[in-house]
Design a protein around this motif. Structure first.
Motif, PDB file in Angstrom:
ATOM      1  N   GLU A 158      40.181  33.105  43.324  1.00  0.00           N
ATOM      2  CA  GLU A 158      39.450  33.864  44.517  1.00  0.00           C
ATOM      3  C   GLU A 158      38.466  33.259  45.054  1.00  0.00           C
ATOM      4  OE1 GLU A 158      39.737  38.648  42.864  1.00  0.00           O
ATOM      5  OE2 GLU A 158      37.900  37.425  42.009  1.00  0.00           O
ATOM      6  N   VAL A 159      37.924  33.496  46.294  1.00  0.00           N
ATOM      7  CA  VAL A 159      36.967  32.858  46.912  1.00  0.00           C
ATOM      8  C   VAL A 159      35.873  34.022  47.318  1.00  0.00           C
ATOM      9  CG1 VAL A 159      38.343  31.136  47.644  1.00  0.00           C
ATOM     10  CG2 VAL A 159      37.882  32.962  49.159  1.00  0.00           C
ATOM     11  N   ARG A 160      34.578  33.810  47.627  1.00  0.00           N
ATOM     12  CA  ARG A 160      33.588  34.492  48.278  1.00  0.00           C
ATOM     13  C   ARG A 160      33.395  34.104  49.608  1.00  0.00           C
ATOM     14  NH1 ARG A 160      29.275  34.857  44.584  1.00  0.00           N
ATOM     15  NH2 ARG A 160      27.765  33.764  46.068  1.00  0.00           N
ATOM     16  N   VAL A 161      33.216  35.169  50.607  1.00  0.00           N
ATOM     17  CA  VAL A 161      33.353  34.878  51.837  1.00  0.00           C
ATOM     18  C   VAL A 161      31.888  35.371  52.460  1.00  0.00           C
ATOM     19  CG1 VAL A 161      34.085  35.026  54.411  1.00  0.00           C
ATOM     20  CG2 VAL A 161      35.717  34.649  52.161  1.00  0.00           C
ATOM     21  N   ARG A 162      31.186  34.720  53.139  1.00  0.00           N
ATOM     22  CA  ARG A 162      30.066  35.477  53.868  1.00  0.00           C
ATOM     23  C   ARG A 162      30.454  35.864  55.265  1.00  0.00           C
ATOM     24  NH1 ARG A 162      26.189  32.013  53.774  1.00  0.00           N
ATOM     25  NH2 ARG A 162      24.969  32.933  52.066  1.00  0.00           N
ATOM     26  N   ILE A 217      31.726  30.964  50.645  1.00  0.00           N
ATOM     27  CA  ILE A 217      30.420  30.257  50.278  1.00  0.00           C
ATOM     28  C   ILE A 217      30.727  30.106  48.715  1.00  0.00           C
ATOM     29  CG2 ILE A 217      29.099  31.484  51.922  1.00  0.00           C
ATOM     30  CD1 ILE A 217      28.592  33.529  50.138  1.00  0.00           C
ATOM     31  N   ALA A 218      31.593  30.275  48.013  1.00  0.00           N
ATOM     32  CA  ALA A 218      31.982  30.083  46.615  1.00  0.00           C
ATOM     33  C   ALA A 218      33.367  30.173  46.164  1.00  0.00           C
ATOM     34  CB  ALA A 218      31.237  31.014  45.509  1.00  0.00           C
ATOM     35  N   THR A 219      33.935  29.372  45.428  1.00  0.00           N
ATOM     36  CA  THR A 219      35.328  29.282  44.967  1.00  0.00           C
ATOM     37  C   THR A 219      35.393  29.577  43.364  1.00  0.00           C
ATOM     38  OG1 THR A 219      35.425  27.222  44.629  1.00  0.00           O
ATOM     39  CG2 THR A 219      36.009  27.856  46.906  1.00  0.00           C
ATOM     40  N   THR A 278      42.578  26.056  45.392  1.00  0.00           N
ATOM     41  CA  THR A 278      43.010  24.696  45.905  1.00  0.00           C
ATOM     42  C   THR A 278      43.117  24.625  47.235  1.00  0.00           C
ATOM     43  OG1 THR A 278      45.275  25.230  45.291  1.00  0.00           O
ATOM     44  CG2 THR A 278      44.239  24.034  43.775  1.00  0.00           C
ATOM     45  N   SER A 279      43.160  25.695  48.050  1.00  0.00           N
ATOM     46  CA  SER A 279      43.427  25.660  49.356  1.00  0.00           C
ATOM     47  C   SER A 279      42.327  25.716  50.354  1.00  0.00           C
ATOM     48  CB  SER A 279      44.597  26.630  49.967  1.00  0.00           C
ATOM     49  OG  SER A 279      43.852  28.099  49.282  1.00  0.00           O
ATOM     50  N   LEU A 280      41.132  26.232  49.703  1.00  0.00           N
ATOM     51  CA  LEU A 280      40.090  26.352  50.415  1.00  0.00           C
ATOM     52  C   LEU A 280      38.888  25.740  49.552  1.00  0.00           C
ATOM     53  CD1 LEU A 280      40.259  30.119  51.207  1.00  0.00           C
ATOM     54  CD2 LEU A 280      40.656  28.343  52.832  1.00  0.00           C
ATOM     55  N   GLN A 281      37.632  25.230  50.328  1.00  0.00           N
ATOM     56  CA  GLN A 281      36.540  24.866  49.881  1.00  0.00           C
ATOM     57  C   GLN A 281      35.148  25.496  50.398  1.00  0.00           C
ATOM     58  OE1 GLN A 281      36.723  20.593  49.948  1.00  0.00           O
ATOM     59  NE2 GLN A 281      36.751  20.675  52.455  1.00  0.00           N
ATOM     60  N   VAL A 282      34.227  25.407  49.711  1.00  0.00           N
ATOM     61  CA  VAL A 282      32.924  26.067  50.488  1.00  0.00           C
ATOM     62  C   VAL A 282      32.626  25.353  51.797  1.00  0.00           C
ATOM     63  CG1 VAL A 282      30.368  25.953  50.203  1.00  0.00           C
ATOM     64  CG2 VAL A 282      31.934  26.417  48.208  1.00  0.00           C
ATOM     65  N   GLY A 283      32.378  26.339  52.854  1.00  0.00           N
ATOM     66  CA  GLY A 283      32.232  25.602  54.008  1.00  0.00           C
ATOM     67  C   GLY A 283      33.357  25.990  55.230  1.00  0.00           C
ATOM     68  N   ASP A 284      34.479  26.185  54.626  1.00  0.00           N
ATOM     69  CA  ASP A 284      35.570  26.579  55.241  1.00  0.00           C
ATOM     70  C   ASP A 284      35.367  27.862  56.225  1.00  0.00           C
ATOM     71  OD1 ASP A 284      37.029  24.278  54.786  1.00  0.00           O
ATOM     72  OD2 ASP A 284      38.460  25.379  53.231  1.00  0.00           O
ATOM     73  N   GLU A 339      29.497  40.419  52.620  1.00  0.00           N
ATOM     74  CA  GLU A 339      30.164  39.342  51.494  1.00  0.00           C
ATOM     75  C   GLU A 339      31.229  40.379  51.262  1.00  0.00           C
ATOM     76  OE1 GLU A 339      27.750  37.568  48.428  1.00  0.00           O
ATOM     77  OE2 GLU A 339      26.209  36.671  49.737  1.00  0.00           O
ATOM     78  N   VAL A 340      32.625  39.390  51.008  1.00  0.00           N
ATOM     79  CA  VAL A 340      33.653  40.054  50.220  1.00  0.00           C
ATOM     80  C   VAL A 340      34.215  38.999  49.542  1.00  0.00           C
ATOM     81  CG1 VAL A 340      34.302  41.484  52.350  1.00  0.00           C
ATOM     82  CG2 VAL A 340      35.266  38.978  52.200  1.00  0.00           C
ATOM     83  N   VAL A 341      35.083  39.218  48.396  1.00  0.00           N
ATOM     84  CA  VAL A 341      35.702  38.513  47.398  1.00  0.00           C
ATOM     85  C   VAL A 341      37.089  38.855  47.555  1.00  0.00           C
ATOM     86  CG1 VAL A 341      36.183  37.917  44.892  1.00  0.00           C
ATOM     87  CG2 VAL A 341      33.799  38.118  45.977  1.00  0.00           C
TER      88      VAL A 341
END
Length: 338
Positions: free
Chosen positions: A29-33, A70-72, A77-83, A118-120
């Motif tokens: 999962e990733v957290r998105v602002r 903003i967090a992974t 593997t497909s995304l990183q902070v800042g994407d 924010e969403v996860v």
């Protein structure tokens, strides 16, 4: 963080801001602002409680949003902070033909959506935004953009440059469909009850415009301007009040893409009207993550900039709902979150 919640069926007045607990992303999962969220007619249906699926508990509404990772969590593997990313309407429909397992959960319908700071989400639900595209533009694509793309390019009978697309009304799907169709070299016809909106559609490149108040039998006008051929794809958003006219306006071998039911679902279609013209009725239930990638890439490459009617700030999200409900908009209504 702050989020909006609504209990489906209680109306727009039930939309309210709440303090929502932050959650660290789990495995995959990733957290998105979230920076921007766009509204769809479907969000009004959820508020009224007449959407195709519903829930008994309050949810965070809205399927369409864009923001920044903003967090992974572990294993991402497909995304990183800042994407910069936007979320797929159906988090678990990746590609290929649909099925109950792929469309069982939909953001802002029966699971929490995007109207939050924010969403996860699962990393597989997210698509990177092209560098040239803003958050506001990107947030219009997951429902309206993918629906239009699916109807015109994925579910039609191999539409080709020079073919004709008929778009009903000037809501988000129809206006984005107009822009995508024009960029792909298709002839476009669009309807509205407002001459002012039709003028704006012509400014976007619509080849023909029809005021359905002036031409109640607008299918005859479609046939007239296409020299009797009709439209190869019809984006049918009206429902029982327009479906038979849409079938009549379709070309032989054409497709009528059933997208919505503004006038309600129901009504009868004479099978002979389909049989004799080798016409197809195709149900369009948004589309896959792969389609979201396609429409985002096409829009960026072709220079398609979605029409944004108005942007509301996060504190006035209920006003955005009411504005959309009024029908005054042309194109998309957006809420700027952070």
């Amino acid at each position: 963080m702050r989020a909006y919640q609504i209990l489906p069926g209680k109306g727009i007045d039930a939309l309210h801001s709440v303090a929502y607990p932050n959650r660290e992303p789990g495995a995959g999962e990733v957290r998105v602002r979230v920076h921007a969220v766009s509204l769809n007619y479907r969000d009004l249906m959820v508020a009224r409680g007449d959407y195709l699926v519903t829930v008994d508990d309050p949810i965070i509404p809205c399927s369409d949003g864009a923001g920044e990772v903003i967090a992974t969590g572990p294993g991402v593997t497909s995304l990183q902070v800042g994407d910069r990313v936007t979320a797929s309407f159906f988090p678990y429909w990746q590609d290929g033909r649909t099925g109950p397992d792929k469309v069982g959960l939909a953001l802002g319908g029966n699971i929490d959506g995007m109207l939050a700071e924010e969403v996860v989400l699962d990393e597989r639900a997210l698509v990177k935004i092209p560098a040239s595209m803003s958050f506001v533009d990107a947030c219009t694509l997951p429902c309206a953009g993918v629906t239009a793309w699916n109807a015109i390019f994925e579910s039609s009978n191999a539409i080709r440059p020079g073919d004709t697309v008929l778009l009903l009304g000037t809501g988000g799907v129809s206006v984005l469909g107009l822009q995508l169709a024009r960029a792909a070299g298709l002839n476009t016809i669009i309807t509205s009850s407002s001459d002012e909106k039709l003028e704006r559609a012509r400014e976007l490149g619509a080849h023909h415009t029809i005021n359905y108040r002036s031409f109640p039998e607008w299918q005859e006008e479609v046939l007239r301007v296409t020299h009797g051929v009709g439209a190869h794809v019809v984006l049918e958003v009206g429902g029982q009040g327009t479906i038979n006219r849409s079938v009549a306006a379709a070309a032989m071998g054409g497709s009528v893409a059933i997208i919505g039911g503004v006038s309600g679902f129901g009504g009868e279609v004479n099978p002979a009207s389909l049989l004799m013209g080798a016409k197809r009725l195709v149900g369009i239930y948004v589309g896959s993550r792969a389609m979201l990638e396609k429409v985002a890439g096409f829009a960026a490459t072709a220079g398609v900039q979605p029409v944004i009617d108005r942007v509301f700030d996060f504190d006035h999200a209920p006003d955005a709902y009411r504005y959309m409900e009024s029908g005054a908009h042309f194109g998309k209504v957006v809420v700027a979150v952070t």
